[in-house]
Design an enzyme around this catalytic site. Structure first.
Site, PDB file in Angstrom:
ATOM      1  N   SER B 118       0.692 -17.698   7.288  1.00 51.84           N
ATOM      2  CA  SER B 118       0.004 -17.235   6.081  1.00 51.84           C
ATOM      3  C   SER B 118      -1.137 -18.180   5.735  1.00 51.84           C
ATOM      4  O   SER B 118      -1.943 -17.901   4.858  1.00 51.84           O
ATOM      5  CB  SER B 118       0.983 -17.174   4.911  1.00 51.84           C
ATOM      6  OG  SER B 118       1.482 -18.460   4.637  1.00 51.84           O
ATOM      7  N   HIS B 139      -0.652 -11.382   9.679  1.00 46.30           N
ATOM      8  CA  HIS B 139      -0.071 -11.900   8.434  1.00 46.30           C
ATOM      9  C   HIS B 139       0.525 -10.774   7.589  1.00 46.30           C
ATOM     10  O   HIS B 139      -0.197 -10.000   6.967  1.00 46.30           O
ATOM     11  CB  HIS B 139      -1.147 -12.680   7.647  1.00 46.30           C
ATOM     12  CG  HIS B 139      -0.650 -13.235   6.355  1.00 46.30           C
ATOM     13  ND1 HIS B 139      -1.442 -13.342   5.228  1.00 46.30           N
ATOM     14  CD2 HIS B 139       0.568 -13.711   5.995  1.00 46.30           C
ATOM     15  CE1 HIS B 139      -0.724 -13.865   4.243  1.00 46.30           C
ATOM     16  NE2 HIS B 139       0.493 -14.082   4.684  1.00 46.30           N
ATOM     17  N   GLU B 151      -2.784  -8.634   7.207  1.00 44.49           N
ATOM     18  CA  GLU B 151      -4.073  -9.225   7.550  1.00 44.49           C
ATOM     19  C   GLU B 151      -4.071  -9.536   9.052  1.00 44.49           C
ATOM     20  O   GLU B 151      -3.206 -10.271   9.527  1.00 44.49           O
ATOM     21  CB  GLU B 151      -4.317 -10.513   6.756  1.00 44.49           C
ATOM     22  CG  GLU B 151      -4.599 -10.266   5.279  1.00 44.49           C
ATOM     23  CD  GLU B 151      -4.763 -11.546   4.468  1.00 44.49           C
ATOM     24  OE1 GLU B 151      -5.632 -11.586   3.587  1.00 44.49           O
ATOM     25  OE2 GLU B 151      -4.007 -12.512   4.705  1.00 44.49           O
ATOM     26  N   ASN B 189      -4.893 -14.601  -0.148  1.00 42.39           N
ATOM     27  CA  ASN B 189      -4.572 -15.866  -0.817  1.00 42.39           C
ATOM     28  C   ASN B 189      -5.807 -16.543  -1.378  1.00 42.39           C
ATOM     29  O   ASN B 189      -5.761 -17.172  -2.432  1.00 42.39           O
ATOM     30  CB  ASN B 189      -3.846 -16.808   0.143  1.00 42.39           C
ATOM     31  CG  ASN B 189      -2.424 -16.348   0.390  1.00 42.39           C
ATOM     32  OD1 ASN B 189      -1.931 -15.450  -0.284  1.00 42.39           O
ATOM     33  ND2 ASN B 189      -1.777 -16.949   1.375  1.00 42.39           N
TER      34      ASN B 189
END
Lengths: 293, 287
Positions: B118, B139, B151, B189
């Site tokens: 991640s 991800h 992702e 993120n």
């Protein structure tokens, strides 16, 4: 915090019927002190035919006007710059008027981008309306404290967090200043309750709470585009699916207006002098091309 | 085309992906360092599938067929016949680099190698392998069964064929792939980070309280959870680690600077919901 004395204490009465405005205006200091000790119940449901004046930027002015008219207010409005297309209002209690009606009992000043226009508006409003009528002014690019310094009636100005589409939400951020007596805050609360909203009282700082978080998210998304990390559509999809955002950052920026986002970030950058609020060059360009389109 | 999927690591993510894959009729070779871990994993997958049978989502036959698709392995070279291998071990760059180096030498050169990291750089992970063009990121988001986003991360040398195949695989699992360049925090993120870091700044500067900021985020911003509620849920230590990682990987980009409030809370043991105390206090034991 200074409590209400003299004429400012009368602000608590302002949402009464407009007929009362005059007597409040001429109320003696003695009467006001009594009001201060035993606050009068204010009609929250329907401030019958109270007149509200709204001035500032499109489409915020139109959006607020519709909501106020829907809840029974007589609305007069004006823009700093007229929108290219004349809006069609749902309510016939909305009038376009560059003159501030003398019997206005509450004013909303909704300017974030053009602070010179904002200052001129606030000064003009202060001279035109009754001493007891509060001025609720968007305070995300200029603090309410700074705005208060422009006028003699400092006690009556309260900041709010206004951006396009936010008026549709059930909560409003309010920023009183050191000059705001509790009556002014109470009148503000009653006003927002009368249009179906609760208030959240926060400190008087640039960007307040939601605009500061949101504009930084949009700016970071714009950095990612500038760096060619992913496409705008994919970024919107990713944040909605991966972080449960209600909207993608770009869709959100379009709702609010890129020029508004740039104005908030510019004000934060100027105020806090920090790199983290630096506006993405791409975002500035996007805002400019939108303006021309 | 995905006849044999190799999965390295039997943590929550590894097991979850294995389960999704067998339900999508893909054969899985599950690797971990010992049989105990592997046995525990198959028991857990079986239990999860049993729940799905009980709630009528799949039939008993599907459960059996799915379980038969799983082979367990304790030696990486046993994954040599896989077309696609997903690594999902701890977020430690050295461990991951070792695994990829090993996989690079014991798999057929046409096999795709992907990491569920991640946060770590795909480019770094692939850097010491002979074929970095077949290495990419995949991800997934927690919880795996309801989060549809994936992702797909393209390292410096990852080729288009690798990305296309991973996209195809993600669609097979009925998820939505988004292709992103290898950048700290990828997209989700990184772009969601300002929500948390700005909330912490607002709190630190005493602009509003924890409860107020959460109320404003939810009732004005229409976010499903307030930033402080979300940080409590993710874990304060985890949130801090993520922020520190972004900051370090960007060589100290000021926008990504972590907030000392999180460090103090972590040191105090206020780790969020799992510790029953974070920004909020939780009376009920966390599930």
């Amino acid at each position: 915090m200074k409590t209400g004395t003299g004429k400012n204490a009368g602000a608590a009465k302002i949402l009464h019927k407009k007929a009362k405005t005059k007597s409040v205006r001429s109320s003696s200091a003695k009467e006001s002190a009594r009001v201060d000790q035993a606050p009068q119940p204010v009609e929250t449901k329907h401030p019958s035919a109270a007149r509200i004046y709204i001035i500032g930027e499109s489409p915020m002015v139109e959006q607020y006007a519709e909501v106020c008219a829907f809840h029974g207010y007589e609305v007069s409005l004006s823009w700093n710059e007229k929108p290219l297309q004349k809006p069609e209002f749902k309510s016939d209690h909305i009038k376009i008027s560059s003159i501030i009606p003398a019997n206005t009992s509450i004013v909303l000043e909704l300017t974030n981008i053009d602070t010179a226009a904002k200052k001129a508006n606030i000064e003009r409003i202060n001279d035109a309306i009754a001493d007891t009528a509060p001025i609720l002014s968007s305070s995300i690019t200029v603090t309410a404290t700074e705005q208060s310094s422009w006028i003699s009636g400092k006690y009556r100005l309260v900041g709010l967090s206004a951006l396009p589409t936010l008026i549709a939400k059930p909560l409003v951020e309010i920023a009183p200043t050191i000059y705001s007596p509790k009556e002014t805050i109470e009148v503000t609360r009653r006003f927002f309750q009368s249009i179906g909203k609760e208030i959240e009282i926060v400190q008087d700082r640039i960007g307040m709470v939601l605009p500061r978080m949101l504009c930084r998210i949009i700016n970071e998304a714009a950095y990612a585009i500038m760096e060619d990390i992913a496409s705008p559509q994919d970024i919107d999809t990713a944040l909605k699916l991966g972080a449960q955002f209600p909207f993608g950052p770009f869709a959100w920026a379009e709702q609010i207006g890129l020029n508004q986002v740039v104005a908030v970030l510019a004000a934060l950058h100027a105020d806090l002098q920090e790199e983290r609020y630096r506006i993405t060059p791409l975002l500035k360009q996007m805002a400019m091309t939108r303006k021309q389109a | 085309m995905f006849k044999q999927l190799g999965i390295v690591g039997t943590g929550v993510m590894g097991i979850g992906i294995a389960q999704l894959a067998v339900l999508s009729k893909i054969d899985v070779q599950l690797y971990d360092v010992n049989d105990t871990l592997l046995r525990r994993s198959t028991v857990r997958i079986n239990a999860n599938l049993r729940k799905m049978v009980n709630s009528g989502k799949i039939s008993t036959e599907e459960l059996q067929a799915s379980m038969e698709r799983i082979r367990t392995r304790t030696s990486l070279p046993d994954l040599g016949n896989c077309d696609f291998i997903i690594e999902s071990v701890i977020e430690d760059i050295r461990v991951k680099k070792d695994i990829f180096k090993h996989l690079d030498s014991c798999t057929k050169s046409s096999a795709i190698l992907a990491s569920t990291t991640s946060s770590l750089s795909i480019t770094s992970i692939g850097a010491q392998t002979r074929n970095p063009e077949r290495i990419a990121g995949i991800h997934f988001f927690n919880p795996l069964d309801t989060s549809t986003l994936v992702e797909v991360v393209k390292g410096f040398k990852t080729n288009t064929e690798t990305i296309d195949k991973i996209i195809e695989f993600v669609f097979l699992l009925a998820k939505t792939p988004i292709v992103v360049k290898d950048t700290p925090g990828f997209i989700v993120n990184r772009v969601s980070q300002p929500l948390f870091s700005e909330a912490l700044r607002l709190l630190g500067e005493n602009v509003a309280t924890v409860e107020q900021i959460d109320r404003i985020a939810k009732n004005i911003g229409s976010f499903s959870g307030g930033p402080f509620e979300l940080m409590d849920l993710m874990g304060i230590d985890t949130t801090l680690a993520e922020m520190q990682y972004l900051y370090e990987q960007s060589y100290g980009e000021p926008r990504l600077r972590p907030n000392p409030i999180l460090k103090q809370m972590t040191e105090t043991g206020w780790l969020g919901k799992k510790a029953k105390k974070g920004f909020y206090t939780y009376d009920e034991p966390s599930s």
